[in-house]
Scaffold this motif. Sequence first.
Motif, PDB file in Angstrom:
ATOM      1  N   UNK A  78       0.823  -1.213   0.000  1.00 49.24           N
ATOM      2  CA  UNK A  78       0.000   0.000   0.000  1.00 49.24           C
ATOM      3  C   UNK A  78       0.858   1.265   0.000  1.00 49.24           C
ATOM      4  N   UNK A 112      -0.644  -8.321   2.662  1.00 47.30           N
ATOM      5  CA  UNK A 112      -2.097  -8.352   2.803  1.00 47.30           C
ATOM      6  C   UNK A 112      -2.696  -7.117   2.162  1.00 47.30           C
ATOM      7  N   UNK A 113      -3.894  -7.234   1.675  1.00 50.11           N
ATOM      8  CA  UNK A 113      -4.572  -6.059   1.150  1.00 50.11           C
ATOM      9  C   UNK A 113      -5.495  -6.329  -0.006  1.00 50.11           C
ATOM     10  N   UNK A 114      -5.706  -5.315  -0.826  1.00 45.11           N
ATOM     11  CA  UNK A 114      -6.643  -5.384  -1.944  1.00 45.11           C
ATOM     12  C   UNK A 114      -5.985  -5.889  -3.217  1.00 45.11           C
ATOM     13  N   UNK A 128      -7.196   0.360  -1.809  1.00 39.53           N
ATOM     14  CA  UNK A 128      -8.607   0.595  -2.082  1.00 39.53           C
ATOM     15  C   UNK A 128      -9.295   1.194  -0.854  1.00 39.53           C
ATOM     16  N   UNK A 181      -3.783  -1.413   5.707  1.00 35.81           N
ATOM     17  CA  UNK A 181      -3.979  -2.756   5.136  1.00 35.81           C
ATOM     18  C   UNK A 181      -5.430  -3.200   5.330  1.00 35.81           C
ATOM     19  N   UNK A 226      -7.709  -1.325   2.895  1.00 35.04           N
ATOM     20  CA  UNK A 226      -7.477  -1.841   1.546  1.00 35.04           C
ATOM     21  C   UNK A 226      -8.190  -3.181   1.364  1.00 35.04           C
ATOM     22  N   UNK A 227      -7.991  -4.015   2.333  1.00 31.93           N
ATOM     23  CA  UNK A 227      -8.526  -5.360   2.340  1.00 31.93           C
ATOM     24  C   UNK A 227     -10.060  -5.337   2.390  1.00 31.93           C
ATOM     25  N   UNK A 244     -11.359  -4.333  -0.979  1.00 30.37           N
ATOM     26  CA  UNK A 244     -11.321  -5.411  -1.966  1.00 30.37           C
ATOM     27  C   UNK A 244     -12.408  -6.449  -1.696  1.00 30.37           C
ATOM     28  N   UNK A 245     -12.657  -6.735  -0.434  1.00 30.17           N
ATOM     29  CA  UNK A 245     -13.635  -7.767  -0.089  1.00 30.17           C
ATOM     30  C   UNK A 245     -15.055  -7.191  -0.001  1.00 30.17           C
ATOM     31  N   UNK A 287      -7.210 -10.750  10.232  1.00 26.82           N
ATOM     32  CA  UNK A 287      -8.285 -11.460   9.525  1.00 26.82           C
ATOM     33  C   UNK A 287      -9.386 -11.834  10.507  1.00 26.82           C
TER      34      UNK A 287
END
Lengths: 432, 432
Positions: free
Chosen positions: A358, A386-388, B123, B142, B145-146, B149-150, B255
């Motif tokens: 990122x 980890x990330x998008x 993102x 992170x 972003x994650x 994306x999800x 997570x």
Amino acid sequence: MILDGFLREFKGSIFPVNPHDNSILGLKCYGRVTDIPAEVDMATIAVPAKYVPEVMEDCGKKGIKAAIIISGGFSEVGHPELEEQVREIAGRYGTAVIGPNCMGIFDSRSGVDTLFNPRYKMERPRKGGISFISQSGAVGSVVMDWAGAKRFGVSKFISYGNALNVDEVDLLRYLGNDKSTDVICMYIEGTRRGKELIKVAREVSRKKPIVAIKAGKTKEGAKAVSSHTGSLAGSTRVWEAAFKQAGIVEADGIEQMFNYARVFAEQPLPRGDKVGIITNGGGFGVLATDACVKNGLRVLPLSKKTAGEIQKSVPSYAVVKNPVDLVGDADVGRYEVAINSMMKDKAIDSLLCIVLFQTANIDSNVIEVISEASDRHKKPIVCCAAGGSYSELHMHLLEEAGVPTFESLKDAADALAALTYYEDFKRGTPQK
Amino acid sequence: MILDGFLREFKGSIFPVNPHDNSILGLKCYGRVTDIPAEVDMATIAVPAKYVPEVMEDCGKKGIKAAIIISGGFSEVGHPELEEQVREIAGRYGTAVIGPNCMGIFDSRSGVDTLFNPRYKMERPRKGGISFISQSGAVGSVVMDWAGAKRFGVSKFISYGNALNVDEVDLLRYLGNDKSTDVICMYIEGTRRGKELIKVAREVSRKKPIVAIKAGKTKEGAKAVSSHTGSLAGSTRVWEAAFKQAGIVEADGIEQMFNYARVFAEQPLPRGDKVGIITNGGGFGVLATDACVKNGLRVLPLSKKTAGEIQKSVPSYAVVKNPVDLVGDADVGRYEVAINSMMKDKAIDSLLCIVLFQTANIDSNVIEVISEASDRHKKPIVCCAAGGSYSELHMHLLEEAGVPTFESLKDAADALAALTYYEDFKRGTPQK
């Protein structure tokens, strides 16, 4: 579905057999096995259970020495006598049988593929060194699909169902000697040959790692096992002791099994339990340290020499300890120095490299730096990113470069711990 | 980058300030804060640390009551006196400060977005009910972003850095009263106000769940904390006791924190710890049972009534126990009967529904069946669907329908256990 599977990849001759058709999928179809005008190496049988004995007789007469019986309807639903009848026939003719009540075999090299799930629903993995023995067909098909999507390399998958006359012990021995298998994975609910399983596993483990999931470890899980494969799940303590004795690396679930298999397939073993950690985000360094230490790994201070080397090339606000925090504005150059200095350091046995893609200054070149270091030094390295979608792309690129890369720090630390555990077994030191 | 972030989503007026430019990104630029010809609600400060006191004086004179100081270079790198100076100014003018040394704020509703990572690398999440307070900027970026994306929904993210005069206690209280926040997530390394933190957390927990990661739980991790944020990580036991007392749900990693947040945001709380499991693959049923029981949940036999209801509509070879194994040829109809019978059963508090989309007879209609059952019955339901792209598509569709869906059985079971833990806290019964 099964014939279609063979037609796609299998290079040898294929003879469909069915009494009602003259041709199937463009191939001439034979009324019975004994009508086939050639020698046959293997039969795949997917007829209703009650016809299986007759077909097996024909296979025996035809001199076929190997059969996969996909059909269900035997001991698993209360017809042990039918299974016994098939076993007797197989014994009489010396036929080795995978199944019945199974998904059969997927072999990425020979193109044998009896997995009958539609291809648009279930992907197939590419060639590689991981083989997988599964008492559950469903677990196997999910794992194959998943490995296909993630582009992990697989050698052989064997769903052996009711284990008529070939069981996990035979398969383990076979894969132990199989040159195209580097790592063996197993999903197991129970066994009828506990002692042999440990003995063979211990022999195989000396050559290549075995990663196994033992299902039915709780009382309730054991009950579910008995309704599923009819196996005796057995005592959890006995299984754990047996795994330890046999050097089997136990995995807690499917993802972990495959995570372990990936690092075993792609990375060398560490010489010890001392992990070096690199990060460009302090919080990730802290969490990685916790995850390693919880796993019994050690995160020791850097040697003066290594610290000095890194210090020279990074700004004063970077934290050159272990973890090395290259901080948020780190570029590829900082990673290069830190990675290579730490990989060279004899006081570091393995490297956990966190790259937060990122951040503004990091770019794709870091992949080459990491994969080159991984090739040059005989030390395991795993990454965490980890990330998008941008990070995901780079995770895939790292994977393609042979560096196992995880979204989760826990997964990365678990994988390093698995390598260390297995190295420990191989060296013959007692497990902690 | 920061101004660009505001320009994209923020609907209010924006006044760039910089002594060297007349305009930035098409907006008129002011020489200093006091030149701005309007009332200003909030300042975002990203100038070298040594200029921060001067800028803060100007903000104070201008009557700005809130500031985000992005700039680093204070106590975290050995300049506590500079930080003290800024604190004094803020105190004199009554300015509430987020930071310094932070990423600032992302608010999906107001469009405030000071996260300075490039958008193509990081993102942004869509609007939703999860808010996240983080002592680490990197962990926060992170996670955002994650989540982007999800496609998980986020309300507010606050990276509070050195916590000049607004800390995790203030932020927790604020989010506790924030109507657009349904679940609060926290990443925390240490605190200067332990007692207040527990007190406020306990009050907030009664209203909405708090999910937290405590970093630095090992000795080595605690050392890494002190090089990172300079916090005292504190005793692990004390933290665990404090979390329990405050009803905070502890997550082991990023997570897991987000997995918990998703179920809290989307599912009702269970009345108890009794889980019903449905599967179309026996092995998954066994592993799910193990995962639930290891988490302290109960997997009890089905009531006669429920079993009878299901039995009527499924073939004899399906296993109508708990887990209910609808077996490999299950279609949507079998799922419909099993799900609705179990959701209605008072002896089942939550449902773990496994759908292996690899199998031939299952199709997308199962999503409607599951989401309708989830809406109709006031009981939590989580799904597990693992595999390649076909399964992944269906996971996303289930998520879109408001049903948290996991690749991993362990994650699904952990999430149900987190719901149960929190319900237990809310009901005031002592934790196990």
